[in-house]
Write a protein that holds these residues in place. Structure first.
Motif, mmCIF file in Angstrom:
data_model
loop_
_atom_site.group_PDB
_atom_site.id
_atom_site.type_symbol
_atom_site.label_atom_id
_atom_site.label_comp_id
_atom_site.label_asym_id
_atom_site.label_seq_id
_atom_site.Cartn_x
_atom_site.Cartn_y
_atom_site.Cartn_z
ATOM 1 N N ALA A 1 -93.666 11.261 -6.831
ATOM 2 C CA ALA A 1 -92.846 12.430 -6.494
ATOM 3 C C ALA A 1 -93.261 13.013 -5.148
ATOM 4 O O ALA A 1 -92.416 13.459 -4.371
ATOM 5 C CB ALA A 1 -92.962 13.489 -7.590
ATOM 6 N N LYS A 2 -94.545 13.009 -4.854
ATOM 7 C CA LYS A 2 -95.031 13.501 -3.564
ATOM 8 C C LYS A 2 -94.501 12.649 -2.414
ATOM 9 O O LYS A 2 -94.254 13.153 -1.323
ATOM 10 C CB LYS A 2 -96.573 13.504 -3.564
ATOM 11 C CG LYS A 2 -97.187 14.027 -2.308
ATOM 12 C CD LYS A 2 -96.967 15.512 -2.158
ATOM 13 C CE LYS A 2 -97.714 16.002 -0.932
ATOM 14 N NZ LYS A 2 -97.187 17.255 -0.457
ATOM 15 N N GLU A 3 -94.301 11.351 -2.682
ATOM 16 C CA GLU A 3 -93.746 10.450 -1.675
ATOM 17 C C GLU A 3 -92.219 10.523 -1.614
ATOM 18 O O GLU A 3 -91.612 9.849 -0.791
ATOM 19 C CB GLU A 3 -94.188 9.014 -1.974
ATOM 20 C CG GLU A 3 -95.679 8.806 -1.831
ATOM 21 C CD GLU A 3 -96.137 7.459 -2.358
ATOM 22 O OE1 GLU A 3 -95.309 6.715 -2.937
ATOM 23 O OE2 GLU A 3 -97.329 7.161 -2.215
ATOM 24 N N GLY A 4 -91.608 11.283 -2.520
ATOM 25 C CA GLY A 4 -90.159 11.442 -2.509
ATOM 26 C C GLY A 4 -89.407 10.434 -3.353
ATOM 27 O O GLY A 4 -88.189 10.365 -3.297
ATOM 28 N N GLU A 5 -90.122 9.648 -4.164
ATOM 29 C CA GLU A 5 -89.477 8.659 -5.015
ATOM 30 C C GLU A 5 -89.079 9.287 -6.343
ATOM 31 O O GLU A 5 -89.775 10.141 -6.876
ATOM 32 C CB GLU A 5 -90.432 7.486 -5.276
ATOM 33 C CG GLU A 5 -90.742 6.661 -4.057
ATOM 34 C CD GLU A 5 -91.665 5.503 -4.398
ATOM 35 O OE1 GLU A 5 -91.512 4.915 -5.483
ATOM 36 O OE2 GLU A 5 -92.536 5.208 -3.567
ATOM 37 N N ASN A 6 -87.967 8.825 -6.888
ATOM 38 C CA ASN A 6 -87.490 9.304 -8.177
ATOM 39 C C ASN A 6 -88.166 8.477 -9.262
ATOM 40 O O ASN A 6 -87.774 7.351 -9.524
ATOM 41 C CB ASN A 6 -85.968 9.178 -8.245
ATOM 42 C CG ASN A 6 -85.382 9.935 -9.406
ATOM 43 O OD1 ASN A 6 -86.087 10.626 -10.124
ATOM 44 N ND2 ASN A 6 -84.089 9.788 -9.590
ATOM 45 N N ASN B 1 -90.276 17.921 2.644
ATOM 46 C CA ASN B 1 -91.696 17.985 2.325
ATOM 47 C C ASN B 1 -91.970 19.025 1.244
ATOM 48 O O ASN B 1 -92.749 18.784 0.323
ATOM 49 C CB ASN B 1 -92.499 18.289 3.593
ATOM 50 C CG ASN B 1 -93.978 18.077 3.384
ATOM 51 O OD1 ASN B 1 -94.383 17.335 2.501
ATOM 52 N ND2 ASN B 1 -94.783 18.731 4.194
ATOM 53 N N ASN B 2 -91.332 20.187 1.346
ATOM 54 C CA ASN B 2 -91.496 21.238 0.355
ATOM 55 C C ASN B 2 -90.946 20.782 -1.000
ATOM 56 O O ASN B 2 -91.533 21.063 -2.043
ATOM 57 C CB ASN B 2 -90.801 22.510 0.830
ATOM 58 C CG ASN B 2 -91.190 23.718 0.025
ATOM 59 O OD1 ASN B 2 -92.177 23.702 -0.705
ATOM 60 N ND2 ASN B 2 -90.406 24.765 0.148
ATOM 61 N N GLN B 3 -89.844 20.082 -0.975
ATOM 62 C CA GLN B 3 -89.235 19.571 -2.204
ATOM 63 C C GLN B 3 -90.166 18.563 -2.880
ATOM 64 O O GLN B 3 -90.344 18.607 -4.098
ATOM 65 C CB GLN B 3 -87.898 18.912 -1.857
ATOM 66 C CG GLN B 3 -87.205 18.252 -3.011
ATOM 67 C CD GLN B 3 -85.888 17.666 -2.564
ATOM 68 O OE1 GLN B 3 -85.038 18.375 -2.082
ATOM 69 N NE2 GLN B 3 -85.740 16.370 -2.734
ATOM 70 N N ASN B 4 -90.760 17.673 -2.105
ATOM 71 C CA ASN B 4 -91.687 16.687 -2.663
ATOM 72 C C ASN B 4 -92.926 17.355 -3.246
ATOM 73 O O ASN B 4 -93.426 16.947 -4.295
ATOM 74 C CB ASN B 4 -92.096 15.678 -1.593
ATOM 75 C CG ASN B 4 -90.939 14.819 -1.138
ATOM 76 O OD1 ASN B 4 -89.860 14.843 -1.722
ATOM 77 N ND2 ASN B 4 -91.158 14.073 -0.070
#
Length: 143
Positions: free
Chosen positions: A127-132, A4-7
């Protein structure tokens, strides 16, 4: 690093391009600084930071080329309306073609501007959803 922090950090790298509304070249400098500070934390942040910086550099280059392409058109329109070079009297009665040319240039510029804003927002959400996310029409200055 927690997912979550990474996103959230990837989201901030992309959305930091809006700093260009606050200070000149902020759309390049802010994502560059954010990427440089966060790239060691994860490969995802490194990849998204490169994407954000490359897109903003490409977008600036495209805007510059569009501006340079417009300069001869503007000067041609200006000098075409000079009545007499001896007096240097300028006739400001622009004909329809000149007016429509300026409107067309303004429309193209506005569309490019809005597309840039939309792409930054889309990339931030992805990016917030974790997609590249990969920006379209981006020159890879940083590999």
């Amino acid at each position: 690093m927690r997912q979550n922090n990474q996103n959230t950090n990837a989201f901030l790298i992309h959305i930091s391009a809006f700093a260009g509304f606050i200070f000149p070249f902020g759309h390049i400098i802010t994502p560059l600084i954010a990427w440089q500070t966060l790239k060691e934390r994860s490969p995802f942040l490194d990849e998204q930071g490169k994407e954000a910086v490359n897109f903003n550099l490409s977008y600036t280059l495209y805007s510059f080329i569009l501006t340079v392409a417009f300069i001869p058109f503007a000067f041609g329109t200006f000098f075409r309306n000079i009545d007499n070079f001896d007096n240097f009297h300028i006739n400001f009665d622009f004909n329809t073609n000149s007016f429509l040319g300026f409107i067309g240039f303004g429309t193209v510029t506005g569309i490019i501007y809005l597309v840039g804003i939309a792409l930054v927002i889309i990339a931030s959400i992805k990016a917030k959803e974790g997609e590249n996310y990969k920006y379209p029409f981006t020159i890879k200055f940083i590999k």
